[in-house]
Design an enzyme around this catalytic site. Structure first.
Site, PDB file in Angstrom:
ATOM      1  N   THR A   1       7.245  13.952  12.609  1.00  0.00           N
ATOM      2  CA  THR A   1       8.097  12.298  13.737  1.00  0.00           C
ATOM      3  C   THR A   1       8.874  13.116  13.253  1.00  0.00           C
ATOM      4  O   THR A   1       9.829  13.443  12.610  1.00  0.00           O
ATOM      5  CB  THR A   1       6.787  11.075  12.396  1.00  0.00           C
TER       6      THR A   1
ATOM      7  N   ARG B   1      -7.058   8.343  17.652  1.00  0.00           N
ATOM      8  CA  ARG B   1      -6.634   7.897  16.079  1.00  0.00           C
ATOM      9  C   ARG B   1      -4.852   7.608  16.821  1.00  0.00           C
ATOM     10  O   ARG B   1      -4.282   8.640  16.930  1.00  0.00           O
ATOM     11  CB  ARG B   1      -6.596   9.063  14.884  1.00  0.00           C
TER      12      ARG B   1
ATOM     13  N   ASP C   1       1.129   5.702  12.114  1.00  0.00           N
ATOM     14  CA  ASP C   1       1.991   4.152  12.317  1.00  0.00           C
ATOM     15  C   ASP C   1       2.908   4.089  13.091  1.00  0.00           C
ATOM     16  O   ASP C   1       4.020   3.014  13.489  1.00  0.00           O
ATOM     17  CB  ASP C   1       2.855   4.166  10.554  1.00  0.00           C
TER      18      ASP C   1
ATOM     19  N   THR D   1       7.345   8.610   7.659  1.00  0.00           N
ATOM     20  CA  THR D   1       7.702  10.120   8.578  1.00  0.00           C
ATOM     21  C   THR D   1       6.130  10.484   7.472  1.00  0.00           C
ATOM     22  O   THR D   1       6.111  10.191   6.604  1.00  0.00           O
ATOM     23  CB  THR D   1       8.323  11.301   8.528  1.00  0.00           C
TER      24      THR D   1
ATOM     25  N   GLY E   1       0.467   8.638   8.400  1.00  0.00           N
ATOM     26  CA  GLY E   1       0.202   7.176   9.242  1.00  0.00           C
ATOM     27  C   GLY E   1      -0.221   6.049   8.430  1.00  0.00           C
ATOM     28  O   GLY E   1      -0.085   4.644   8.312  1.00  0.00           O
TER      29      GLY E   1
END
Ligand code: GLY
Length: 341
Positions: A201, A229, A232, A252, A255
């Site tokens: 991320t 799916r 976060d 990161t 999630g």
């Protein structure tokens, strides 16, 4: 503790090391009270910060900087962010992103397909709709209406190769209760055989010349994930939170476990109570470990935070998380502290 002048001198040296060797330096990170600063997750953050600095360095607004910064990563065809990223288990790249400014305005998109810059769509959601979050085909429809190009549905060469390899075993056991099964296919981020963790991320938070904070976060999520799916990253309060009085944080890693503790919001609230960014990130990590117990060994989560004084800090479950800092005369990659080494 380093004083500010010493830190800048050391950081100028660190900049050279970061540029040449891309090796993360460890150590305490002091504050940047006198000017803009931008921080972002993983080594890709070096390039992303440069994109943000084009704006921050000219006195621009943190919101514009955090959008421009992560757009660099979205365009870079890496494994985990943007349309070049690894697909879900059905072979489609789906993207999640969010953005938040100093007025608590926020926007988010999730499960977005075929759009190159989800962070910019998230900003349009924030600025042009009465909503915070749009998902799936609705988010795509909105993006097209806003003039974004619908890109070809095609995997990048590296993603195609990774997907073909994954298909050989398709080691994914669809689960309803991930906690009980303890197995949900390749995790995010991925641990290499060398023991290092791959990034998943890009999260970025920045303070501008006026002292205002903003943040952004963008990802393709977990590689070969179950279709639909979400992690976060597009969730305000989990993958990102900004409070212009207290600070800003991004996350990161796995999630699901960031969501469980409303991670970035938790870190910001801890900073409001007076904890330093690093101490606040550590407490949030410890909360995840308390919940996950022995399973914490198998996941990576890291938080990265900036407070209103311009102080920076991070903490991870496992060693291997690094973050990039850019400020006037400073450019470096820093190795975060962690619970497990
Ligand atoms: N942190 C990215 C994700 O879990 O999707």
């Amino acid at each position: 503790m380093l004083n500010r002048r010493k830190f800048i001198a050391l950081s100028a040296f660190g900049s050279l090391a970061a540029t040449i060797g891309r090796r993360a330096s460890a150590g305490h990170v002091a504050g940047f009270r006198k000017g803009p600063v931008v921080i972002s997750t993983w080594d890709a953050g070096i390039q992303a910060n440069r994109g943000a600095w084009e704006i921050l360095g000219k006195g621009g607004r943190a919101l514009d900087a955090v959008e421009a910064g992560v757009m660099v990563t979205e365009a870079s065809q890496n494994c985990c962010v943007g349309l070049g990223a690894n697909p879900d288990r059905d072979g489609f790249v789906t993207l999640d992103a969010c953005i938040m400014d100093e007025f608590a305005n926020c926007g988010s998109v999730a499960f977005l397909e075929r759009i190159k810059h989800p962070v910019s769509v998230a900003r349009r959601v924030m600025e042009k709709t009465p909503h915070v979050m749009l998902v799936g085909s609705g988010a795509q429809q909105f993006a097209i209406a806003e003039g974004f190009t619908l890109e070809e549905q095609k995997l990048s060469p590296s993603a195609q190769e990774a997907y073909d390899n994954w298909l050989k075993k398709s080691e994914y056991k669809p689960v309803i209760n991930i906690e009980n099964k303890g197995d949900h296919g390749p995790s995010a981020p991925v641990r290499f055989e060398s023991g290092e963790w791959n990034h998943d991320t890009i999260g970025m938070v920045a303070m501008d010349i006026k002292g205002n904070l903003s943040g952004s976060c963008t990802t393709s999520g977990m590689g070969f994930k179950m279709r639909g799916r979400l992690g976060d990253s597009p969730i305000i309060g989990a993958g990102l939170f900004v409070d212009n009085e207290a600070g800003a944080c991004t996350a990161t890693g796995q999630g699901e476990d960031v969501i469980r503790v409303a991670g970035s919001h938790t870190v910001v609230e801890l900073m409001r109570q007076g904890l330093s960014p690093e101490a606040a990130c550590k407490k949030a990590v410890e909360r995840i470990i308390r919940i996950k117990k022995e399973k914490a060994k198998d996941i990576q989560v890291a938080f990265l935070a900036l407070n209103k004084k311009g102080e920076v800090g991070a903490f991870a479950i496992h060693k291997g998380f690094s973050y990039a800092i850019k400020a006037e005369g400073v450019e470096k990659l820093v190795a975060a502290k962690s619970i497990f080494s």
